[in-house]
Structure formats: structure tokens, C-alpha cells
Design an enzyme around this catalytic site. Structure first.
Site, PDB file in Angstrom:
ATOM      1  N   TYR A 119     -11.850  -5.086  12.182  1.00  0.00           N
ATOM      2  CA  TYR A 119     -10.587  -4.346  11.979  1.00  0.00           C
ATOM      3  C   TYR A 119      -9.776  -4.294  13.274  1.00  0.00           C
ATOM      4  CZ  TYR A 119      -7.725  -0.113  11.048  1.00  0.00           C
ATOM      5  OH  TYR A 119      -6.702   0.808  10.902  1.00  0.00           O
TER       6      TYR A 119
ATOM      7  N   ASN B 106       1.763  -2.359   5.457  1.00  0.00           N
ATOM      8  CA  ASN B 106       1.006  -1.121   5.713  1.00  0.00           C
ATOM      9  C   ASN B 106      -0.415  -1.172   5.143  1.00  0.00           C
ATOM     10  OD1 ASN B 106       0.682   2.031   5.830  1.00  0.00           O
ATOM     11  ND2 ASN B 106       0.537   1.520   3.650  1.00  0.00           N
TER      12      ASN B 106
ATOM     13  N   ALA C 128      -8.132  -7.559  14.049  1.00  0.00           N
ATOM     14  CA  ALA C 128      -6.925  -7.758  13.238  1.00  0.00           C
ATOM     15  C   ALA C 128      -5.774  -6.920  13.778  1.00  0.00           C
ATOM     16  CB  ALA C 128      -7.216  -7.403  11.782  1.00  0.00           C
TER      17      ALA C 128
ATOM     18  N   GLY D 283       0.822  -1.216   0.000  1.00  0.00           N
ATOM     19  CA  GLY D 283       0.000   0.000   0.000  1.00  0.00           C
ATOM     20  C   GLY D 283       0.851   1.259   0.000  1.00  0.00           C
TER      21      GLY D 283
ATOM     22  N   GLY E 238       1.497   3.523  -2.240  1.00  0.00           N
ATOM     23  CA  GLY E 238       1.241   4.570  -3.232  1.00  0.00           C
ATOM     24  C   GLY E 238       0.209   5.598  -2.823  1.00  0.00           C
TER      25      GLY E 238
HETATM   26  N1  NAI Z   1      -5.152   6.855   8.803  1.00  0.00           N
HETATM   27  C1  NAI Z   1      -5.345   6.554  10.065  1.00  0.00           C
HETATM   28  O1  NAI Z   1      -5.954   7.299  10.830  1.00  0.00           O
HETATM   29  C2  NAI Z   1      -4.799   5.285  10.633  1.00  0.00           C
HETATM   30  C3  NAI Z   1      -4.165   4.323   9.880  1.00  0.00           C
HETATM   31  N2  NAI Z   1      -3.666   3.198  10.482  1.00  0.00           N
HETATM   32  C4  NAI Z   1      -2.987   2.177   9.720  1.00  0.00           C
HETATM   33  O2  NAI Z   1      -2.014   2.764   8.893  1.00  0.00           O
HETATM   34  C5  NAI Z   1      -1.903   2.026   7.673  1.00  0.00           C
HETATM   35  C6  NAI Z   1      -2.093   2.960   6.498  1.00  0.00           C
HETATM   36  O3  NAI Z   1      -3.351   3.585   6.641  1.00  0.00           O
HETATM   37  P1  NAI Z   1      -3.866   4.695   5.648  1.00  0.00           P
HETATM   38  O4  NAI Z   1      -2.755   5.318   4.916  1.00  0.00           O
HETATM   39  O5  NAI Z   1      -4.793   5.516   6.428  1.00  0.00           O
HETATM   40  O6  NAI Z   1      -4.737   3.812   4.658  1.00  0.00           O
HETATM   41  P2  NAI Z   1      -5.233   4.137   3.172  1.00  0.00           P
HETATM   42  O7  NAI Z   1      -6.520   3.413   3.015  1.00  0.00           O
HETATM   43  O8  NAI Z   1      -5.214   5.591   2.896  1.00  0.00           O
HETATM   44  O9  NAI Z   1      -4.129   3.425   2.338  1.00  0.00           O
HETATM   45  C7  NAI Z   1      -3.976   2.048   2.421  1.00  0.00           C
HETATM   46  C8  NAI Z   1      -3.171   1.576   1.246  1.00  0.00           C
HETATM   47  O10 NAI Z   1      -3.349   0.167   1.136  1.00  0.00           O
HETATM   48  C9  NAI Z   1      -3.767  -0.138  -0.168  1.00  0.00           C
HETATM   49  N3  NAI Z   1      -4.629  -1.303  -0.119  1.00  0.00           N
HETATM   50  C10 NAI Z   1      -5.786  -1.462   0.545  1.00  0.00           C
HETATM   51  N4  NAI Z   1      -6.293  -2.688   0.317  1.00  0.00           N
HETATM   52  C11 NAI Z   1      -5.414  -3.313  -0.506  1.00  0.00           C
HETATM   53  C12 NAI Z   1      -5.362  -4.595  -1.099  1.00  0.00           C
HETATM   54  N5  NAI Z   1      -6.317  -5.506  -0.905  1.00  0.00           N
HETATM   55  N6  NAI Z   1      -4.303  -4.899  -1.872  1.00  0.00           N
HETATM   56  C13 NAI Z   1      -3.336  -3.999  -2.091  1.00  0.00           C
HETATM   57  N7  NAI Z   1      -3.320  -2.775  -1.568  1.00  0.00           N
HETATM   58  C14 NAI Z   1      -4.355  -2.432  -0.786  1.00  0.00           C
HETATM   59  C15 NAI Z   1      -4.490   1.098  -0.664  1.00  0.00           C
HETATM   60  O11 NAI Z   1      -4.512   1.156  -2.062  1.00  0.00           O
HETATM   61  C16 NAI Z   1      -3.624   2.179  -0.073  1.00  0.00           C
HETATM   62  O12 NAI Z   1      -2.475   2.385  -0.863  1.00  0.00           O
HETATM   63  C17 NAI Z   1      -2.959   0.915   7.753  1.00  0.00           C
HETATM   64  O13 NAI Z   1      -2.329  -0.261   8.192  1.00  0.00           O
HETATM   65  C18 NAI Z   1      -3.929   1.423   8.803  1.00  0.00           C
HETATM   66  O14 NAI Z   1      -4.571   0.373   9.486  1.00  0.00           O
HETATM   67  C19 NAI Z   1      -3.800   2.999  11.811  1.00  0.00           C
HETATM   68  C20 NAI Z   1      -4.408   3.915  12.590  1.00  0.00           C
HETATM   69  C21 NAI Z   1      -4.970   5.104  12.073  1.00  0.00           C
HETATM   70  O1  LIG Z   2      -8.224   3.545  10.961  1.00  0.00           O
HETATM   71  C1  LIG Z   2      -7.867   3.594  12.142  1.00  0.00           C
HETATM   72  O2  LIG Z   2      -7.198   2.718  12.684  1.00  0.00           O
HETATM   73  C2  LIG Z   2      -8.266   4.790  12.855  1.00  0.00           C
HETATM   74  O3  LIG Z   2      -8.819   5.652  12.244  1.00  0.00           O
HETATM   75  C3  LIG Z   2      -7.932   4.905  14.286  1.00  0.00           C
HETATM   76  C4  LIG Z   2      -8.432   6.249  14.751  1.00  0.00           C
HETATM   77  O4  LIG Z   2      -7.712   6.677  15.830  1.00  0.00           O
HETATM   78  C5  LIG Z   2      -9.878   6.253  14.962  1.00  0.00           C
HETATM   79  O5  LIG Z   2     -10.573   5.326  14.621  1.00  0.00           O
HETATM   80  C6  LIG Z   2     -10.458   7.472  15.571  1.00  0.00           C
HETATM   81  O6  LIG Z   2     -11.840   7.348  15.666  1.00  0.00           O
END
Ligand code: NAI
Ligand SMILES: O=C(O)C(=O)C[C@H](O)C(=O)CO
Length: 254
Positions: A158, A93, A161, A17, A19
Site C-alpha cells: 500500500y 479516491n 502505491a 469510491g 459512496g
Molecule cells: N482513512 C484514512 O485514515 C486514510 C485514507 N487515505 C486515503 O483516502 C482515500 C479514501 O480512504 P477511506 O475513505 O478511508 O477508504 P474506505 O475504504 O473507507 O473507502 C474507500 C472507497 O473505495 C471503494 N473501493 C475500494 N475498493 C474498490 C474497488 N476495487 N472498486 C471500486 N471501489 C472500491 C470502497 O467501496 C469505498 O467506497 C484512499 O485513497 C485512502 O488511501 C489516506 C490516508 C489515511
Molecule cells: O490508510 C492509511 O493510509 C492510513 O491509515 C494512514 C494512517 O495515518 C496510518 O496508517 C496510521 O497508522
């Protein structure tokens, strides 16, 4: 302001992920260190790879892949290693925090959620470990979330996991420590990516969340990069089996 880690220059890095969202900031951050970066995601990221090449003079290798397709994920790891040398830094990620109502969840949704948010992490680790063993070590960073620590409602598949990722991380750290492979988790707080803003952020929810943070500003993607680079580099050489939390200091009870 991000530190420079000389040992990351030329390192072969694989990001799932990588990109968009936080992953794109990680690709940018590793390229700025002079690392050789390969990343996978489902949607086309060629334009992002072009932009990164223009910015750094160092093109990331974009490999289209749905991480739930485990044979394809393994093939991408092999292709990245052939292009850049054995992967010594793996960042799991890619995830999907789709909200869901417990009483409406069926087996297909549960399996879909675990396939992205947990199963792909296990097999991503399994795919890179033999190369790390042969290379004399490596660093795996598994993205978790504070979501399960907060006990937030609305996304239990989620959060299950995310919690499982910490168990996976600690067990792999134990099993492969003798091979000098370090395995750590990184749990972000609420990071205001474009997707979060489009899907889940409301004024009220954000105000409630900021009230729980010690630091009263929302996190952005770049706030997560320094922690990942630190865990990837030899600066954290004796750190393994840990979960690094970057969340602005959220109170996890109440
Ligand atoms: N944004 C937030 O507030 C938070 C994010 N996280 C974690 O941080 C990491 C990144 O999160 P974000 O950047 O917010 O997510 P996002 O949804 O913006 O990006 C996730 C990336 O994973 C890719 N992806 C999703 N499903 C896929 C699949 N089946 N195959 C290939 N690629 C796939 C998407 O294309 C994207 O590039 C995740 O592990 C998320 O759980 C954790 C806590 C909070
Ligand atoms: O995707 C997540 O993981 C989150 O967004 C965690 C955040 O802290 C949240 O869910 C806030 O409500």
C-alpha cells in the site's frame, strides 16, 4: 465550515469510491457546491444516492464498478460524461489499505493491491484526460497517504502505491500542463472513518498517532473535503504537480 467555489457549480465531477468513507464526504461536498457528481464503487450505494438527493435536491449518478476492471471503469467515465458533460474534475479516491506481512505476501496479493491502489489511478486519469483536453482543461486529484512518508510498517504494498501516486501525479502534471490540466495529490493523515474504526484503530495506536500530530484531535472525513474542493476549483489555478498534506501536522521522522 466550507468555502463556496462558484466555478464548481455545474462542474462535471467523477469520484472513485464516492459512496463511503472520505469519498462519501467528497460527494456530499461537491453536491453542496452545485456540481454534477458521478461516482463509482463496488458495493451498492443506491441508498446513499437517495440520501444525497433528499439532502441537496441534486442526485449523484452512482455507477457500480470495480475499479480494477479497467474496461468497466472507462465505460463509467464515458457514461458519466454523457450524463453530465465532459468530466473536468476527477478524484481518484478508491483504495484498500489491507494490512499485510511482507514475508507472507505472494504475487497475487501484490498484484491485487497495485491494481486497486495504483493501476486504477493511472487508467482513471487516462480515461478522463481526452475529455479534459477537449474541454480546455481540468483538475485531477489523486488520493495518496502520509503512510509512506511516515515509513509505517505493516502495509508495504500500500505505501509503495501511495508513493507511486506522487510520481504519477508529477509526471502527468508535466505532460498535460500545456493542456491546462492540473494534477495534484492529496495525502490525508489518519482519518477516523467507520472502516478505520472497525479494522485498524486501537486505543494504543490512536494515542501513539495523536502524539505525533501537532493538533491533538483525530481527523474526520469532513476535514479532507475543503482541500479537495480547493484543488478542484480555479482558486488553485496555478497549483499543479503538488501533494497537499492534511494530517494534523504529523512528524514524519522518528
Ligand atoms: N482513512 C484514512 O485514515 C486514510 C485514507 N487515505 C486515503 O483516502 C482515500 C479514501 O480512504 P477511506 O475513505 O478511508 O477508504 P474506505 O475504504 O473507507 O473507502 C474507500 C472507497 O473505495 C471503494 N473501493 C475500494 N475498493 C474498490 C474497488 N476495487 N472498486 C471500486 N471501489 C472500491 C470502497 O467501496 C469505498 O467506497 C484512499 O485513497 C485512502 O488511501 C489516506 C490516508 C489515511
Ligand atoms: O490508510 C492509511 O493510509 C492510513 O491509515 C494512514 C494512517 O495515518 C496510518 O496508517 C496510521 O497508522
Amino acid at each position: 465550515m466550507t468555502a463556496t467555489y462558484p466555478d464548481l457549480e455545474g462542474a462535471s465531477v467523477f469520484i472513485t469510491g464516492g459512496g463511503s468513507g472520505i469519498g462519501a464526504a467528497l460527494t456530499d461536498g461537491f453536491l453542496a457546491q452545485g456540481a454534477r457528481v458521478a461516482f463509482v464503487q463496488r458495493s451498492d450505494a443506491s441508498a446513499f444516492a437517495d440520501a444525497m438527493e433528499a439532502k441537496h435536491g441534486n442526485r449523484p449518478l452512482f455507477l457500480p464498478c470495480d475499479v480494477t476492471d479497467i474496461p468497466r471503469l472507462k465505460a463509467c467515465v464515458a457514461e458519466a460524461a454523457a450524463a453530465h458533460g465532459p468530466i473536468t474534475v476527477m478524484v481518484n479516491n478508491a483504495a484498500n489499505d489491507q494490512r499485510h506481512d511482507t514475508l507472507q505476501v505472494d504475487e497475487a496479493f501484490w498484484d491485487w493491491s497495485q491494481a486497486i491502489n495504483l493501476k486504477s489511478y493511472f487508467f482513471g486519469c487516462q480515461a478522463v484526460i481526452p475529455g479534459m483536453q477537449a474541454a480546455g482543461g481540468g483538475s485531477i486529484i489523486n488520493f495518496s497517504s502520509i503512510s509512506y512518508m511516515m515509513g509505517g510498517a505493516g502495509y508495504p504494498a500500500y505505501t509503495a502505491a501511495n508513493s507511486g501516486i506522487n510520481g504519477l501525479t508529477r509526471s502527468l502534471a508535466r505532460e498535460f500542463g500545456p493542456d491546462r490540466i492540473r494534477v495534484n495529490a492529496l495525502a490525508p493523515g489518519w482519518v477516523l472513518t467507520q472502516k478505520q474504526k472497525d479494522m485498524w484503530v486501537t486505543e494504543e495506536a490512536l494515542a501513539g498517532h495523536l502524539a505525533r500530530q501537532c493538533l491533538k484531535e483525530p481527523l474526520v472525513e469532513e476535514d479532507i473535503v475543503g482541500g479537495v474542493l480547493f484543488l478542484a476549483s480555479e482558486s488553485s489555478r496555478m497549483m499543479t504537480g503538488q501533494a497537499l498534506v492534511i494530517d494534523g501536522g504529523v512528524a514524519v521522522t522518528g
